[in-house]
Design an enzyme around this catalytic site. Structure first.
Site, PDB file in Angstrom:
ATOM      1  NE  ARG A 122      -2.715   1.136   3.413  1.00  0.00           N
ATOM      2  CZ  ARG A 122      -3.722   0.983   4.504  1.00  0.00           C
ATOM      3  NH1 ARG A 122      -4.652   0.443   4.459  1.00  0.00           N
ATOM      4  NH2 ARG A 122      -3.464   1.431   5.738  1.00  0.00           N
TER       5      ARG A 122
ATOM      6  CB  VAL B   7     -11.608   3.343   7.116  1.00  0.00           C
ATOM      7  CG1 VAL B   7     -12.671   3.064   5.926  1.00  0.00           C
ATOM      8  CG2 VAL B   7     -10.335   2.875   6.536  1.00  0.00           C
TER       9      VAL B   7
ATOM     10  CG  HIS C 155     -19.547   4.832   3.646  1.00  0.00           C
ATOM     11  ND1 HIS C 155     -18.570   3.654   3.429  1.00  0.00           N
ATOM     12  CD2 HIS C 155     -20.287   4.540   4.644  1.00  0.00           C
ATOM     13  CE1 HIS C 155     -19.156   2.651   4.227  1.00  0.00           C
ATOM     14  NE2 HIS C 155     -20.186   3.195   4.673  1.00  0.00           N
TER      15      HIS C 155
HETATM   16  C1  GRF Z   1     -21.032   2.935  -4.488  1.00  0.00           C
HETATM   17  O1  GRF Z   1     -22.138   2.325  -3.659  1.00  0.00           O
HETATM   18  C2  GRF Z   1     -20.168   3.587  -3.443  1.00  0.00           C
HETATM   19  O2  GRF Z   1     -20.473   4.451  -2.353  1.00  0.00           O
HETATM   20  C3  GRF Z   1     -19.065   2.757  -3.250  1.00  0.00           C
HETATM   21  O3  GRF Z   1     -19.059   1.702  -4.059  1.00  0.00           O
HETATM   22  C4  GRF Z   1     -20.165   1.642  -4.644  1.00  0.00           C
HETATM   23  C5  GRF Z   1     -19.984   1.487  -6.328  1.00  0.00           C
HETATM   24  O4  GRF Z   1     -19.839   2.742  -6.991  1.00  0.00           O
HETATM   25  N1  GRF Z   1     -17.863   3.106  -2.565  1.00  0.00           N
HETATM   26  P1  GRF Z   1     -19.783   3.307  -8.532  1.00  0.00           P
HETATM   27  O5  GRF Z   1     -20.705   2.812  -9.303  1.00  0.00           O
HETATM   28  O6  GRF Z   1     -18.311   2.738  -8.851  1.00  0.00           O
HETATM   29  O7  GRF Z   1     -19.549   4.804  -8.474  1.00  0.00           O
END
Ligand code: GRF
Length: 214
Positions: free
Chosen positions: A66, A150, A110
């Site tokens: 990371r 986080v 989130h």
């Molecule tokens: C979403 O629910 C986001 O909140 C989470 O991943 C999901 C996919 O997001 N982090 P996206 O369609 O790739 O924007």
């Protein structure tokens, strides 16, 4: 203009919401400078290309750990002279150096009402599985600044979504995106780019447009 980088890893529906809002003039003083994907197969890349946005790949899997991944991402952001970073379905935690370099300049979305159903292990569909298992009647989404912990950074915006009797994790995920995420993430970016956000400790203050008092 605020030079903005959107970090993605998957389908890119939140990226699309930002692209559309920007196209319709709902995000002023913002330059969508780069879309950076951690996954060369992400459908989000196609969305960015269709919108004519520059795409860069910083593939997580080619880095030994990371810390090295974080350094590569930080170098990319600084080379592009980025001011604002947006995690739009970005599935990785980046280390302290990037959070320090971009303090209160990284916005994440989130899919829950923080501080519920967040933190380690709470990502993607898992969040909605746990929401349904707990039997809560309200969930939603949160746009917040990123810190080293986080899902713990200062909260910019939240939007609630009612849980239905017949919801599955998939149907709830879809509705949380449609009714909450795709609305509050572009709005949070817009507020930042208008210079209307002030962070005091862990509290985000949103100034009214035309209000010159700090
Ligand atoms: C979403 O629910 C986001 O909140 C989470 O991943 C999901 C996919 O997001 N982090 P996206 O369609 O790739 O924007």
């Amino acid at each position: 203009m605020v030079k903005t980088a959107i970090l993605v890893s998957g389908g890119g529906t939140n990226l699309q919401a930002i692209i559309d809002a920007h196209l319709f003039g709902e995000i002023e003083n913002c330059e969508l400078t780069a879309v950076i994907s951690s996954n060369p197969e992400a459908y989000a890349i196609e969305r960015a290309t269709n919108a004519g946005l520059p795409v860069y790949i910083v593939e997580r899997d080619i880095f030994p750990n990371r810390a090295v991944f974080t350094k590569a991402m930080l170098d990319m952001l600084q080379d592009l002279d980025i001011e604002l970073v947006v995690y739009a379905g970005f599935n990785y935690i980046l280390d302290e150096p990037i959070v320090k370099a971009f303090e209160n300049r990284i916005i994440n979305i989130h899919p829950s009402i923080i501080p519920s159903f967040c933190g380690k292990g709470f990502y993607g569909l898992h969040v909605h599985e746990k929401v349904l298992a707990h039997g809560v009647k309200l969930t939603g989404a949160t746009a917040h600044f990123v810190t080293e912990i986080v899902d713990d950074g200062p909260i910019i915006m939240q939007k609630a979504v009612a849980v239905r009797e017949d919801d599955t994790p998939e149907s709830l995920q879809r509705r949380v995106m449609e009714e909450a995420e795709w609305k509050i993430l572009p709005e949070a970016v817009s507020l930042y780019c208008k210079g209307l956000l002030t962070v005091k400790g862990r509290i985000v203050h949103i100034r009214d447009e035309g209000d010159n008092n700090e």
